[in-house]
Write an enzyme that holds these catalytic residues in place. Sequence first.
Site: not given
Length: 194
Positions: A32, A34-35, A108
């Site tokens: 991960g 980013g968000s 995603e």
Amino acid sequence: MSQMPQPLRDPVPMLEQALADWGGREDLWIFGYGSLIWNPEFDYAERRPARVLGWHRALKMWSRVNRGTPECPGLVFGLLAGGSCQGFAFRIPREAGSAVLTELWGREMPTGVYDPRWLACRTPAGNVRGLAFTLSKKSPNHTGVLTEEQYRRIFSAASGRYGTTLDYAARTLEELRRHNIRDRHLERLLKLIE
């Protein structure tokens, strides 16, 4: 209400390939950057600080669903070739891996925009092979070079089903700082709206 953009590529075969590449014989690792750092939306057994080499975090992917609309596109992070990126590697127990990956795909990969890749994630406890969502500079969703004024306009106006581009970028920077991870480029971008 705007319609969801048509997929660039069918995400189903891409999910099937990712599941086959993982194999299901060991725990699943997801990188991960980013968000996923501050809102993974999946249960994990372990989270480790991790660095990948040869890729960097960049706010250079058009978002016409999650952080914008077709009429007013927003931005999300992509993992672009070159440099390095600090983020987190999430370990999902083997027995939950298939379900988690399938659910994550819906979040995603609704339009098949990312190029999922298995990358070496360097962690304090050793390297792990983690799935990361990378972005090709040849993708129609890659922004290319944006001016400061374009970033300002996007930060002030773009919003999608998960909220604004500005909130997304600011929350990512806040979480990176909380873990002593410096992202100078993101810091500079967010100063544009101060």
